[in-house]
Each structure stands twice: as C-alpha cells, then as structure tokens.
Enzyme design. Structure first.
Site, PDB file in Angstrom:
ATOM      1  N   GLU A 119       0.855  -1.193   0.000  1.00  0.00           N
ATOM      2  CA  GLU A 119       0.000   0.000   0.000  1.00  0.00           C
ATOM      3  C   GLU A 119       0.886   1.235   0.000  1.00  0.00           C
ATOM      4  O   GLU A 119       2.113   1.126   0.110  1.00  0.00           O
ATOM      5  CB  GLU A 119      -0.885   0.011   1.252  1.00  0.00           C
ATOM      6  CG  GLU A 119      -1.890  -1.104   1.302  1.00  0.00           C
ATOM      7  CD  GLU A 119      -2.563  -1.157   2.661  1.00  0.00           C
ATOM      8  OE1 GLU A 119      -3.575  -0.495   2.850  1.00  0.00           O
ATOM      9  OE2 GLU A 119      -2.053  -1.875   3.537  1.00  0.00           O
ATOM     10  N   HIS A 235      -9.092   8.642   4.376  1.00  0.00           N
ATOM     11  CA  HIS A 235      -8.756   7.618   3.382  1.00  0.00           C
ATOM     12  C   HIS A 235      -9.169   8.156   2.019  1.00  0.00           C
ATOM     13  O   HIS A 235     -10.266   8.691   1.866  1.00  0.00           O
ATOM     14  CB  HIS A 235      -9.509   6.319   3.694  1.00  0.00           C
ATOM     15  CG  HIS A 235      -8.946   5.138   2.976  1.00  0.00           C
ATOM     16  ND1 HIS A 235      -9.036   5.000   1.615  1.00  0.00           N
ATOM     17  CD2 HIS A 235      -8.251   4.053   3.420  1.00  0.00           C
ATOM     18  CE1 HIS A 235      -8.433   3.864   1.253  1.00  0.00           C
ATOM     19  NE2 HIS A 235      -7.952   3.284   2.336  1.00  0.00           N
ATOM     20  N   ARG A 281      -1.069   8.224   1.986  1.00  0.00           N
ATOM     21  CA  ARG A 281      -2.503   8.476   1.954  1.00  0.00           C
ATOM     22  C   ARG A 281      -2.895   9.954   1.981  1.00  0.00           C
ATOM     23  O   ARG A 281      -3.825  10.377   1.313  1.00  0.00           O
ATOM     24  CB  ARG A 281      -3.029   7.839   3.219  1.00  0.00           C
ATOM     25  CG  ARG A 281      -4.292   7.202   3.090  1.00  0.00           C
ATOM     26  CD  ARG A 281      -4.536   6.379   4.281  1.00  0.00           C
ATOM     27  NE  ARG A 281      -4.424   4.990   3.947  1.00  0.00           N
ATOM     28  CZ  ARG A 281      -4.718   4.031   4.794  1.00  0.00           C
ATOM     29  NH1 ARG A 281      -5.102   4.322   6.010  1.00  0.00           N
ATOM     30  NH2 ARG A 281      -4.618   2.791   4.427  1.00  0.00           N
ATOM     31  N   HIS A 342     -11.100   8.396   8.363  1.00  0.00           N
ATOM     32  CA  HIS A 342     -10.790   6.964   8.455  1.00  0.00           C
ATOM     33  C   HIS A 342     -10.175   6.557   9.783  1.00  0.00           C
ATOM     34  O   HIS A 342     -10.544   5.537  10.354  1.00  0.00           O
ATOM     35  CB  HIS A 342      -9.826   6.641   7.313  1.00  0.00           C
ATOM     36  CG  HIS A 342      -9.441   5.203   7.204  1.00  0.00           C
ATOM     37  ND1 HIS A 342     -10.365   4.206   6.990  1.00  0.00           N
ATOM     38  CD2 HIS A 342      -8.232   4.585   7.257  1.00  0.00           C
ATOM     39  CE1 HIS A 342      -9.742   3.031   6.917  1.00  0.00           C
ATOM     40  NE2 HIS A 342      -8.450   3.241   7.094  1.00  0.00           N
ATOM     41  N   ARG A 377      -0.423   7.949   9.829  1.00  0.00           N
ATOM     42  CA  ARG A 377      -0.220   6.510  10.022  1.00  0.00           C
ATOM     43  C   ARG A 377       0.097   5.819   8.701  1.00  0.00           C
ATOM     44  O   ARG A 377      -0.573   6.034   7.690  1.00  0.00           O
ATOM     45  CB  ARG A 377      -1.485   5.884  10.609  1.00  0.00           C
ATOM     46  CG  ARG A 377      -1.430   4.373  10.695  1.00  0.00           C
ATOM     47  CD  ARG A 377      -2.697   3.823  11.298  1.00  0.00           C
ATOM     48  NE  ARG A 377      -3.833   4.022  10.437  1.00  0.00           N
ATOM     49  CZ  ARG A 377      -4.343   3.096   9.640  1.00  0.00           C
ATOM     50  NH1 ARG A 377      -3.812   1.883   9.564  1.00  0.00           N
ATOM     51  NH2 ARG A 377      -5.409   3.357   8.911  1.00  0.00           N
TER      52      ARG A 377
HETATM   53  P1  FAD Z   1     -12.317  -1.175  17.267  1.00  0.00           P
HETATM   54  O1  FAD Z   1     -12.043  -2.316  16.416  1.00  0.00           O
HETATM   55  O2  FAD Z   1     -13.039  -0.033  16.642  1.00  0.00           O
HETATM   56  O3  FAD Z   1     -13.153  -1.670  18.523  1.00  0.00           O
HETATM   57  C1  FAD Z   1     -13.694  -0.749  19.438  1.00  0.00           C
HETATM   58  C2  FAD Z   1     -14.711  -1.457  20.289  1.00  0.00           C
HETATM   59  O4  FAD Z   1     -15.119  -0.626  21.361  1.00  0.00           O
HETATM   60  C3  FAD Z   1     -15.980  -1.828  19.559  1.00  0.00           C
HETATM   61  O5  FAD Z   1     -16.350  -3.110  19.982  1.00  0.00           O
HETATM   62  C4  FAD Z   1     -16.995  -0.809  20.059  1.00  0.00           C
HETATM   63  O6  FAD Z   1     -18.324  -1.228  19.990  1.00  0.00           O
HETATM   64  C5  FAD Z   1     -16.523  -0.647  21.475  1.00  0.00           C
HETATM   65  N1  FAD Z   1     -16.945   0.594  22.130  1.00  0.00           N
HETATM   66  C6  FAD Z   1     -16.777   1.869  21.692  1.00  0.00           C
HETATM   67  N2  FAD Z   1     -17.277   2.735  22.597  1.00  0.00           N
HETATM   68  C7  FAD Z   1     -17.743   1.997  23.619  1.00  0.00           C
HETATM   69  C8  FAD Z   1     -18.388   2.304  24.842  1.00  0.00           C
HETATM   70  N3  FAD Z   1     -18.658   3.553  25.217  1.00  0.00           N
HETATM   71  N4  FAD Z   1     -18.759   1.284  25.659  1.00  0.00           N
HETATM   72  C9  FAD Z   1     -18.528  -0.007  25.316  1.00  0.00           C
HETATM   73  N5  FAD Z   1     -17.913  -0.355  24.160  1.00  0.00           N
HETATM   74  C10 FAD Z   1     -17.538   0.630  23.337  1.00  0.00           C
HETATM   75  N6  FAD Z   1      -6.022  -0.926   9.885  1.00  0.00           N
HETATM   76  C11 FAD Z   1      -5.036  -1.744   9.464  1.00  0.00           C
HETATM   77  O7  FAD Z   1      -3.996  -1.859  10.113  1.00  0.00           O
HETATM   78  N7  FAD Z   1      -5.212  -2.471   8.316  1.00  0.00           N
HETATM   79  C12 FAD Z   1      -6.334  -2.395   7.559  1.00  0.00           C
HETATM   80  O8  FAD Z   1      -6.456  -3.079   6.548  1.00  0.00           O
HETATM   81  C13 FAD Z   1      -7.370  -1.507   7.973  1.00  0.00           C
HETATM   82  N8  FAD Z   1      -8.493  -1.364   7.228  1.00  0.00           N
HETATM   83  C14 FAD Z   1      -9.511  -0.602   7.726  1.00  0.00           C
HETATM   84  C15 FAD Z   1     -10.714  -0.537   7.011  1.00  0.00           C
HETATM   85  C16 FAD Z   1     -11.796   0.151   7.541  1.00  0.00           C
HETATM   86  C17 FAD Z   1     -13.090   0.217   6.774  1.00  0.00           C
HETATM   87  C18 FAD Z   1     -11.664   0.804   8.795  1.00  0.00           C
HETATM   88  C19 FAD Z   1     -12.820   1.546   9.382  1.00  0.00           C
HETATM   89  C20 FAD Z   1     -10.458   0.774   9.478  1.00  0.00           C
HETATM   90  C21 FAD Z   1      -9.383   0.077   8.954  1.00  0.00           C
HETATM   91  N9  FAD Z   1      -8.171   0.013   9.632  1.00  0.00           N
HETATM   92  C22 FAD Z   1      -7.173  -0.804   9.185  1.00  0.00           C
HETATM   93  C23 FAD Z   1      -8.026   0.608  10.961  1.00  0.00           C
HETATM   94  C24 FAD Z   1      -8.243  -0.495  12.008  1.00  0.00           C
HETATM   95  O9  FAD Z   1      -9.258  -1.359  11.578  1.00  0.00           O
HETATM   96  C25 FAD Z   1      -8.632   0.076  13.352  1.00  0.00           C
HETATM   97  O10 FAD Z   1      -7.768   1.121  13.709  1.00  0.00           O
HETATM   98  C26 FAD Z   1      -8.543  -1.023  14.410  1.00  0.00           C
HETATM   99  O11 FAD Z   1      -9.375  -2.086  14.029  1.00  0.00           O
HETATM  100  C27 FAD Z   1      -8.945  -0.478  15.766  1.00  0.00           C
HETATM  101  O12 FAD Z   1      -9.064  -1.549  16.648  1.00  0.00           O
HETATM  102  P2  FAD Z   1      -9.564  -1.264  18.125  1.00  0.00           P
HETATM  103  O13 FAD Z   1      -9.673  -2.577  18.787  1.00  0.00           O
HETATM  104  O14 FAD Z   1      -8.708  -0.228  18.729  1.00  0.00           O
HETATM  105  O15 FAD Z   1     -11.008  -0.589  17.937  1.00  0.00           O
HETATM  106  C1  SIN Z   2      -7.305  -0.081   3.348  1.00  0.00           C
HETATM  107  O1  SIN Z   2      -7.633  -1.253   3.158  1.00  0.00           O
HETATM  108  O2  SIN Z   2      -7.122   0.716   2.427  1.00  0.00           O
HETATM  109  C2  SIN Z   2      -7.183   0.425   4.753  1.00  0.00           C
HETATM  110  C3  SIN Z   2      -5.860   0.081   5.305  1.00  0.00           C
HETATM  111  C4  SIN Z   2      -5.560   0.834   6.555  1.00  0.00           C
HETATM  112  O3  SIN Z   2      -6.325   1.688   6.987  1.00  0.00           O
HETATM  113  O4  SIN Z   2      -4.495   0.578   7.125  1.00  0.00           O
END
Ligand code: FAD
Ligand code: SIN
Length: 527
Positions: A119, A235, A281, A342, A377
């Site tokens: 990427e 993004h 990005r 994003h 990032r």
């Molecule tokens: P999350 O996975 O967002 O989990 C947060 C959790 O907290 C959820 O369960 C939510 O319901 C819960 N929560 C929130 N507020 C509360 C509350 N008040 N009380 C109780 N629960 C709560 N990153 C990469 O490295 N590679 C990728 O390919 C990539 N692709 C992406 C594609 C998309 C469409 C998106 C949106 C993001 C992408 N990212 C990617 C970024 C990455 O997915 C996220 O940064 C990462 O998953 C965050 O993980 P997390 O566990 O910190 O939060």
């Molecule tokens: C993507 O699939 O383009 C998202 C990857 C990322 O947010 O790291």
C-alpha cells in the site's frame, strides 16, 4: 464506606471494547485474571471487523525491520517515536503467528508462502491479509477464542458512560445496559479502554457508527492527557454513494495497479507525487480533494478494470461483491470514489504497554496514542499496533495485579430529576450538525477562519448538550453525542495549536513545516 450493590459487576480486569485491541488483550490476561469485557453493540461491531487490506509486518527476505521502521517514521513526518516504531515492528511477526495459531488463515501465494500486499508509503510488500476481508476473519477468530475462555465474561449492549477515578486511581466505570435501560456499576482492579476511533464525528467516514470517540472523551474527562488529536487521517478512496450505505475501497487495489482518473479519464496522480497512486494516503487524499475542487465534480474514478477479471474477483471478493450490489462491476467499470475520515492518529497518551496518566487505567488500540503514527499513520500499521500493544499491556496488567490493588465499590448512578427525553430529534439534529461542521471546517484542508467558526459552533452545541445530559434520562444517543462534542472540541483545539502543516494536518494559513516537531498535548484543568 460504600458496599457492593446487587447489580454491580465485579472483576479483576474490566475491558471496554471488543475490537482487535480489547479481545486480544482479554485473551492474554485471562490466564491470570477474571475478565469482564463490555461492548456497546453486538460483539463483532467494531472498526476491526471492516478492515480490508491487512496487517503490516516483515516476512519477506527482501524486507527488513529497518525498512519497515523507516517507512513508518517517514510517514509519521517527524512526530513518530523511533523506539516505539522499533518495538512494534520487531514484535509484529510473532503477534501475527499467534493469530495463525488461533485459526486465522492468511492468504498464501502459489508457492505456499504468505501472500504479501503493498500500500501507499510501503517500500516493500509486507501486508499479510485474508483476501480483502482481513478484519472480519481476525475479529471472528478472536471472538471464537474468547467464547472458549471461561475466565472472560463478554457483555454486549453495554455502553460505558464515565470512568470512576478517585485520587488518580481508576475504580471501574458506569455503563448503560441498553437492553434493560439502566446504569450499572462495573467495579474492577484494572480498567482497559479499547474503544476504537472517532470516524463518526465526520459526515463522510469509512468507520461504523460505534466510532464516536467514547474512550478518548471518558479518559479526558477523568484527567488523562490526550495527544495529537488534530491528526485525523482521511482515506482517499471511499465508494461514492449519493444516498445510503457506502464502504471503503481498499488501498490494496492501488497496490495491485488500480489507477486514479478524473471523470474525463485523465490520470492525475503524476501531477502530485512521483509515487503516483502509491504515494502516502494524505498526499493522495489532498490530490483528490484538489481535483474535486478544481473540476466541481462529486467524485473521481478508481480503475482496476485493466487487470485480469478472474484475479480481481479472487483477490478482492468483498469489494467485488459489494460494488456489484451497487450496480458496479469493477472488472469492467471504474469505481466512483471520494475521500472520507478513516483513522484517529491521536488519542489517550500512553506508554507502549498502555499506561495512561491515571493509575490502574490502561488504553490500547486506536483509542491510545503511543507515538507510533506521529503525524500520519502508515497503512496497515494500526492492526499491528493494536496486537503488539495489547500483548505488552497484558504484561503490565499482570504486574499491576501482582501488587494486589483493592476493589473499591462506588456510589450508584444518580439520575436526579432527569426525565425521559421528549424528542429524540434533538439528538439526531445535533449529531448531524457536529458531523457536518467537522467535515466542512475541520477536514482535509484547514484554515484559521474555518477552525474559529468550528470552535464557536461546537462551544454552543456543548452548552446545549450538557444541559440535555443533566435534564434527560441517559440514552446511548445522548452518551455518544456528549462524547462526540467533546472529542470534536479536542480536535479543533489541537488543530488550532498546530501552527504549521505536517503529515495529515494541512493549514492554508501555515503551509510550511516548523523546524521543530512537537506533540500537541491537552489535559483538562480542575479534574
Ligand atoms: P475497534 O475495532 O473499533 O473496537 C472498538 C470497540 O469498542 C468496539 O467493539 C466498540 O463497539 C466498542 N466501544 C466503543 N465505545 C464503547 C463504549 N462507550 N462502551 C462499550 N464499548 C464501546 N487498519 C489496518 O492496520 N489495516 C487495515 O487493513 C485496515 N483497514 C480498515 C478498514 C476500515 C473500513 C476501517 C474503518 C479501518 C481500517 N483500519 C485498518 C483501521 C483499524 O481497523 C482500526 O484502527 C482497528 O481495528 C482499531 O481496533 P480497536 O480494537 O482499537 O477498535
Ligand atoms: C485499506 O484497506 O485501504 C485500509 C488500510 C488501513 O487503513 O491501514
């Protein structure tokens, strides 16, 4: 002396959030502690579940930790912390191996080796993935493992409202049980915020609705420092849909040769950067923004139709099917795309192992700011950071538990004279207003004038929202709205403090980069 109430939930460790950070942390600590994990909606609903392209790590012989670190630091534009990048990059392969052991079946090439994607900003192929459905597979493997771990109790439909902190030590939190419409006390020795990002503060976002910055807001209110909140990553390629549901078109498409064109068919990225479609990005997002402003069009095109259709269908099955459901066959037609909010590069300031400014309160994943991402990032470094930091935070948590911190019950939630909210429309109206003002005034390109307008408007909204908060009985909408307004204020304040353009923060009034790179730190007074 307050004693435990009948509906209080007690645990050694309370984890808030069921994305990659919260789930992998819970699994790591579950051998030595009783864990309660609460999550806002259904357990899989998280940013993690929607991740497409994959997890960056060094697996190829032509790659090295030094190269991955250099790409991370270059992307961070002077603000990423080298020791943090070094640790995250070096620990990556071992953490990914653990996912394999949990049953995640990463895509392989014809020789049976991990198929590595690429990427923007990466100098080598290093993104491990499960086709274009990486997040879904990882989330599901982690949830299965949690379901098979008796020392973890997972409660869905519980929205954390506020942390309870006494003498700078966290005792747990209040959470709203959305099924029973009541507030419960979660009393714990250690509390871990893993609540994800802030995308829902913006009108156009790749994030699901849960991403309202709750953890960042709760931690700030409780007295932690938040860091670098101005760095909202946009993004470049989100499917343009004038109405209704939309979704991300992964950067991995550009990694495999997809081309950006304007509506007249002109390839424009060469005008902006020698790396063209594979520039970082922020550069691609700003280029698209500029093209749209110049042409007045609503979208540009991303085109992968020159590649073999069979390859496109098997490498990107999720995107192929989803686009087809919108009437776009990506093997034949270009995809209309626009940039969208994003990722939050800032967050609650923590050490690599999750320690915040408050004792017995840890933060991990997108909610935390460890200093890895700096001003921007690198793609696919987020899932990596979440895995590595969850592992390290579990180590810290274990040592904290060895000191036998006491369980301290706290007073039940008081609703006072609050009444049922009479018109939910006030919540939706204010939510829309925040999303619009953040998009229009605190978006890809900023200026003093736009930020000043945003600051005035958000202050008025906060006054109104705080009034509702005391007048009305709590609802999920109200909890989220209050958090969104506070996090919007933190983003605006941080953006106003940064009098330069760096990484993903671009200001028309300060187009140059300062000689000295400094983090933006915000902390509430009079906690
Ligand atoms: P999350 O996975 O967002 O989990 C947060 C959790 O907290 C959820 O369960 C939510 O319901 C819960 N929560 C929130 N507020 C509360 C509350 N008040 N009380 C109780 N629960 C709560 N990153 C990469 O490295 N590679 C990728 O390919 C990539 N692709 C992406 C594609 C998309 C469409 C998106 C949106 C993001 C992408 N990212 C990617 C970024 C990455 O997915 C996220 O940064 C990462 O998953 C965050 O993980 P997390 O566990 O910190 O939060
Ligand atoms: C993507 O699939 O383009 C998202 C990857 C990322 O947010 O790291």
């Amino acid at each position: 002396m307050i004693s435990l109430g009948s509906s209080d939930v007690v645990s050694d460790v309370l984890v808030i959030g069921s994305g990659i950070a919260g789930l992998s942390f819970a699994l790591k600590i579950a051998n030595s502690a009783q864990v309660v994990l609460i999550t806002k909606k259904e357990k899989a609903e998280s940013n993690t579940n929607y991740a497409q392209s994959g997890i960056a790590a060094v697996f190829s012989p032509s790659d090295s930790y030094e190269k991955h670190m250099k790409d991370t630091l270059d992307c961070g534009d002077g603000l990423s912390k080298k020791p943090v990048a070094e640790r995250v990059v070096r620990d990556g392969p071992a953490r990914i191996q653990e996912l394999v052991e949990l049953g995640v079946s990463f895509s392989k090439d014809a020789a049976g080796m991990l198929d590595l994607g690429i990427e923007g900003g990466h100098s080598r192929r290093r993104v491990v993935h499960v086709k274009d459905l990486t997040g879904k597979e990882v989330e599901s493997a982690l949830l299965d493992a949690v379901a098979n771990t008796p020392s973890i109790k997972l409660l869905e439909n519980h929205v954390a409202i506020n942390l309870v902190v006494e003498e700078n030590c966290c005792r747990g939190c209040y959470a709203f049980d959305t099924k029973k419409s009541g507030v419960r006390n979660f009393v714990s020795k250690i509390t871990v915020l893993a609540t994800g990002g802030i995308g829902s503060l913006y009108l156009h976002t790749t994030n699901p609705e849960i991403a309202t910055g709750d953890g960042i807001a709760m931690a700030y209110r409780a007295g932690t420092t938040v860091m670098n909140m101005e760095f909202t990553q946009f993004h470049p390629t989100y499917l343009y849909q004038p109405r209704g549901e939309s979704f991300l078109i992964s950067e991995a498409l550009r990694g495999e040769g997809a081309i950006l064109r304007d509506r007249a068919g002109r390839q424009f990225m060469a005008d902006y950067h020698p790396m063209k479609e594979l520039a970082a990005r922020d550069i691609v997002a700003r280029a698209i923004d500029q093209e749209l402003k110049r042409s007045g069009d609503n979208y540009v095109y991303l085109d992968i139709s020159q590649k073999d259709p069979q390859y496109v269908r098997s490498r990107f099955p999720g995107i192929y099917e989803k686009c087809l459901s919108f009437g776009i066959d990506i093997t034949k037609n270009p995809i209309p795309v626009v940039p969208a909010a994003h990722y939050c590069c800032g967050g609650v300031r923590t050490t690599l192992d999750g320690q915040t400014d408050i004792e017995n309160l840890l933060a991990i994943g997108e909610t935390a700011c460890t200093g890895l991402h700096g001003a921007n990032r690198l793609a696919s470094n987020s899932l990596l950071e979440a895995l590595v930091c969850a592992h390290l935070a579990a180590g810290r948590c274990q040592s904290l538990l060895e000191k036998e911190p006491p369980l301290r019950p706290f007073a039940p939630w008081e609703s006072g004279d609050a009444t049922d909210i009479d018109e939910n429309v006030v919540i939706t109206q204010n939510r829309d207003e925040i999303r619009r003002l953040m998009w229009n005034y605190v978006g890809i390109v900023r200026s003093n004038k736009r930020l000043t307008r945003a600051k005035k408007r958000i202050a008025l909204l906060q006054d109104e929202i705080n009034q509702y908060y005391w007048d009305f009985i709590i609802t999920t909408g109200l909890i989220e709205l209050r958090n969104m307004a506070l996090v919007a204020q933190l983003i605006i304040d941080s953006a106003m403090l940064r009098k330069e353009s760096r990484g993903i923060h671009y200001s028309l009034d300060y187009p140059q980069k300062s000689l000295i790179a400094q983090d933006t730190l915000l902390k509430k007074h009079n906690v």
